[in-house]
Design an enzyme around this catalytic site. Sequence first.
Site, PDB file in Angstrom:
ATOM      1  N   PRO A 295       1.079  -1.220  -0.059  1.00  0.00           N
ATOM      2  CA  PRO A 295       0.112   0.326  -0.340  1.00  0.00           C
ATOM      3  C   PRO A 295       1.126   0.832  -0.284  1.00  0.00           C
ATOM      4  O   PRO A 295       0.090   2.541  -0.127  1.00  0.00           O
ATOM      5  CB  PRO A 295      -0.638   0.175   0.812  1.00  0.00           C
ATOM      6  CG  PRO A 295      -0.124  -1.358   2.335  1.00  0.00           C
ATOM      7  CD  PRO A 295       0.784  -2.163   1.300  1.00  0.00           C
ATOM      8  N   LYS A 299      -2.023   2.179  -4.386  1.00  0.00           N
ATOM      9  CA  LYS A 299      -2.137   2.503  -6.088  1.00  0.00           C
ATOM     10  C   LYS A 299      -3.335   1.118  -6.467  1.00  0.00           C
ATOM     11  O   LYS A 299      -3.432   1.174  -7.319  1.00  0.00           O
ATOM     12  CB  LYS A 299      -0.981   2.213  -7.038  1.00  0.00           C
ATOM     13  CG  LYS A 299       0.079   2.781  -7.130  1.00  0.00           C
ATOM     14  CD  LYS A 299      -0.068   3.726  -8.363  1.00  0.00           C
ATOM     15  CE  LYS A 299       0.873   4.870  -8.672  1.00  0.00           C
ATOM     16  NZ  LYS A 299      -0.331   6.475  -7.122  1.00  0.00           N
TER      17      LYS A 299
HETATM   18  P1  RFL Z   1     -11.753  -5.974  -2.507  1.00  0.00           P
HETATM   19  O1  RFL Z   1     -11.420  -4.747  -2.382  1.00  0.00           O
HETATM   20  O2  RFL Z   1     -10.816  -6.939  -2.123  1.00  0.00           O
HETATM   21  O3  RFL Z   1     -13.299  -7.019  -3.556  1.00  0.00           O
HETATM   22  C1  RFL Z   1     -13.253  -7.909  -3.765  1.00  0.00           C
HETATM   23  C2  RFL Z   1     -14.880  -8.474  -3.114  1.00  0.00           C
HETATM   24  O4  RFL Z   1     -14.985  -9.681  -3.895  1.00  0.00           O
HETATM   25  C3  RFL Z   1     -15.704 -10.288  -3.080  1.00  0.00           C
HETATM   26  N1  RFL Z   1     -15.286 -12.055  -2.752  1.00  0.00           N
HETATM   27  C4  RFL Z   1     -16.285 -12.703  -3.413  1.00  0.00           C
HETATM   28  N2  RFL Z   1     -17.269 -12.343  -3.961  1.00  0.00           N
HETATM   29  C5  RFL Z   1     -18.108 -13.868  -4.206  1.00  0.00           C
HETATM   30  N3  RFL Z   1     -17.560 -14.571  -4.759  1.00  0.00           N
HETATM   31  C6  RFL Z   1     -16.622 -14.666  -3.798  1.00  0.00           C
HETATM   32  N4  RFL Z   1     -16.075 -16.040  -4.208  1.00  0.00           N
HETATM   33  C7  RFL Z   1     -15.639 -13.718  -3.146  1.00  0.00           C
HETATM   34  N5  RFL Z   1     -14.432 -13.907  -3.257  1.00  0.00           N
HETATM   35  C8  RFL Z   1     -14.473 -12.150  -2.792  1.00  0.00           C
HETATM   36  C9  RFL Z   1     -14.572 -10.162  -1.275  1.00  0.00           C
HETATM   37  O5  RFL Z   1     -15.949 -10.157  -0.011  1.00  0.00           O
HETATM   38  C10 RFL Z   1     -14.920  -8.276  -1.404  1.00  0.00           C
HETATM   39  O6  RFL Z   1     -15.488  -7.716  -1.960  1.00  0.00           O
HETATM   40  O7  RFL Z   1     -10.533  -6.027  -4.744  1.00  0.00           O
HETATM   41  P2  RFL Z   1     -10.951  -4.852  -5.203  1.00  0.00           P
HETATM   42  O8  RFL Z   1     -12.152  -4.209  -5.776  1.00  0.00           O
HETATM   43  O9  RFL Z   1      -9.880  -5.009  -6.867  1.00  0.00           O
HETATM   44  O10 RFL Z   1     -10.330  -3.631  -4.890  1.00  0.00           O
HETATM   45  C11 RFL Z   1      -9.326  -3.190  -4.910  1.00  0.00           C
HETATM   46  C12 RFL Z   1      -8.427  -2.646  -3.775  1.00  0.00           C
HETATM   47  O11 RFL Z   1      -9.363  -2.885  -2.403  1.00  0.00           O
HETATM   48  C13 RFL Z   1      -7.127  -3.159  -2.967  1.00  0.00           C
HETATM   49  O12 RFL Z   1      -6.733  -2.728  -3.687  1.00  0.00           O
HETATM   50  C14 RFL Z   1      -7.277  -1.966  -2.529  1.00  0.00           C
HETATM   51  O13 RFL Z   1      -7.892  -1.578  -0.844  1.00  0.00           O
HETATM   52  C15 RFL Z   1      -5.841  -2.401  -1.596  1.00  0.00           C
HETATM   53  N6  RFL Z   1      -5.428  -1.857  -0.308  1.00  0.00           N
HETATM   54  C16 RFL Z   1      -4.648  -0.406  -0.200  1.00  0.00           C
HETATM   55  N7  RFL Z   1      -4.938   0.420  -1.121  1.00  0.00           N
HETATM   56  C17 RFL Z   1      -4.255   1.640  -0.738  1.00  0.00           C
HETATM   57  O14 RFL Z   1      -4.313   2.745  -1.852  1.00  0.00           O
HETATM   58  N8  RFL Z   1      -3.896   2.490   0.249  1.00  0.00           N
HETATM   59  C18 RFL Z   1      -4.151   1.380   0.864  1.00  0.00           C
HETATM   60  O15 RFL Z   1      -4.044   1.582   2.235  1.00  0.00           O
HETATM   61  C19 RFL Z   1      -4.965   0.098   1.090  1.00  0.00           C
HETATM   62  N9  RFL Z   1      -5.143  -0.457   2.699  1.00  0.00           N
HETATM   63  C20 RFL Z   1      -5.432  -2.461   0.558  1.00  0.00           C
HETATM   64  C21 RFL Z   1      -4.965  -1.719   2.004  1.00  0.00           C
HETATM   65  C22 RFL Z   1      -5.987  -3.736   0.914  1.00  0.00           C
HETATM   66  C23 RFL Z   1      -5.756  -4.390   2.129  1.00  0.00           C
HETATM   67  N10 RFL Z   1      -6.447  -6.503   1.812  1.00  0.00           N
HETATM   68  C24 RFL Z   1      -6.632  -6.786   0.178  1.00  0.00           C
HETATM   69  C25 RFL Z   1      -6.878  -6.655   2.662  1.00  0.00           C
HETATM   70  C26 RFL Z   1      -6.079  -2.976   3.791  1.00  0.00           C
HETATM   71  C27 RFL Z   1      -6.304  -3.704   3.216  1.00  0.00           C
HETATM   72  C28 RFL Z   1      -5.835  -4.740   4.517  1.00  0.00           C
HETATM   73  C1  PHB Z   2      -4.870   5.071   3.782  1.00  0.00           C
HETATM   74  O1  PHB Z   2      -5.187   4.135   4.022  1.00  0.00           O
HETATM   75  O2  PHB Z   2      -4.849   6.738   4.217  1.00  0.00           O
HETATM   76  C2  PHB Z   2      -3.057   5.155   2.456  1.00  0.00           C
HETATM   77  C3  PHB Z   2      -3.612   4.081   3.116  1.00  0.00           C
HETATM   78  C4  PHB Z   2      -2.073   3.715   1.632  1.00  0.00           C
HETATM   79  C5  PHB Z   2      -1.341   5.213   1.495  1.00  0.00           C
HETATM   80  C6  PHB Z   2      -2.239   6.909   1.499  1.00  0.00           C
HETATM   81  C7  PHB Z   2      -2.946   7.044   2.917  1.00  0.00           C
HETATM   82  O3  PHB Z   2      -0.446   4.966   0.893  1.00  0.00           O
END
Ligand code: RFL
Ligand code: PHB
Length: 393
Positions: A295, A299
């Site tokens: 993260p 991106k």
């Molecule tokens: P998501 O958001 O993981 O959504 C996938 C959805 O699919 C569902 N799912 C199913 N549904 C039906 N049948 C199944 N068999 C399924 N299996 C799964 C799940 O419940 C979910 O609702 O993927 P998507 O849409 O591609 O979005 C991507 C973003 O969410 C992700 O890239 C970012 O959030 C990554 N990420 C972060 N990115 C940032 O830019 N900044 C951050 O601070 C940041 N923190 C994070 C994050 C990802 C995390 N993960 C994956 C654990 C923190 C965490 C904890």
């Molecule tokens: C946020 O969760 O606000 C966040 C996470 C990762 C970043 C920037 C912002 O690099």
Amino acid sequence: MRTTVGIIGAGPAGLLLARLLHNAGIDSVVLESRDRAYVERRQRAGILEQATVDVLRAAGAAERMDREGLRHDGIELRYDRRRHRVDFPALTGGKSVMVYAQTEVCKDLIALQFEEGGPLLFETEALAVEGAETEHPRVRFRHGATGAEDVLECDWVVGCDGFWGVARAAVPSAVGRTFERTYPFGWLGVLADVPPSHDELVYARHDRGFALLSMRSPSVSRLYLQVPEGTDAGSWSDEEIWSELERRFETDDDWTLRRGPITQKSVTPMRSYVHEPMRHGRLFLAGDAAHIVPPTGAKGLNLAVGDVVTFARALVHRAGTGSEELLDAYSATCLRRVWQAERFSYDMTTLLHRAPDATPFDDRLQVARLDRIAGSRAAGTDLAEAYTGFPIG
Ligand code: RFL
Ligand code: PHB
């Protein structure tokens, strides 16, 4: 059940795709294994690139974002008790980013889907994608309420089901290839009911490890600490978290960290991962289902948006012209942007985190890299361009 596009997953990728298709007059069904409250509460990303903001506006999904989102024109890099601001508009010819949480993007898209869009089924778990190589792929799924199994017949299936989903498994291992790196640390993330201690994000490199100050609103702070891989969030008391944040953000001037009640705590592992290709027959992978970035570069969500925009454009092109050229180019088009995000996220991660086996040489190199960004317009521009985002398509 039958639809044109079967979408697995109601994270940002699946929800935005359903909206884009609806706007283009193409029907879809979204299957989501979790319930609505869970999806709307899951704390994740916070930064929207300019291109993501533009896509949400064009999709008619930006009304609340434009009211409540916070436009940011820079970030601060903090190291050696010093502060350096990276000025995005000055370095990129006017670009900026928006602080608007993923939870809020999802809430807005879910509300729109229920008001105007096609079926969005919560607590409905996809079990498998079948017949991806045929003209009529199917998603086998289970209704949450009854536990009964059912089949969604589609013309196209898009796996937006995140890293742990089932769609990727439908690509035979003989045609797929994965590229992966894990990191020996994770992020302990907290939400705190306290105004952010700085008006822009602060990325801090410290001998004790990385720290990040971000925010969710003018009254809610989002903070992260680098912790060893496998750390249990419960093993850190609130007092320990605040004092560790204070140490890592310390400066030589009079900057202070505001403390407040911590309302949520969790640990995120760090991983870089790409699955190639992002398409198999009539199954397309989008977002975290195809790739993960650590993260540090903010991106993940922005890549998911780029993928579904690219898919929606390609399908609309086919509907208008009968040509599948853009669908055929989907994987290569997305992967070019994905690998730039992988590179940037890796660079930011290795620039700012302290590996458990880091040597004094590594420490000096990190500071030299940071000094270079602070001292060279070219190096600053490179960071600013990547952070504010690469064009989609
Ligand atoms: P998501 O958001 O993981 O959504 C996938 C959805 O699919 C569902 N799912 C199913 N549904 C039906 N049948 C199944 N068999 C399924 N299996 C799964 C799940 O419940 C979910 O609702 O993927 P998507 O849409 O591609 O979005 C991507 C973003 O969410 C992700 O890239 C970012 O959030 C990554 N990420 C972060 N990115 C940032 O830019 N900044 C951050 O601070 C940041 N923190 C994070 C994050 C990802 C995390 N993960 C994956 C654990 C923190 C965490 C904890
Ligand atoms: C946020 O969760 O606000 C966040 C996470 C990762 C970043 C920037 C912002 O690099």
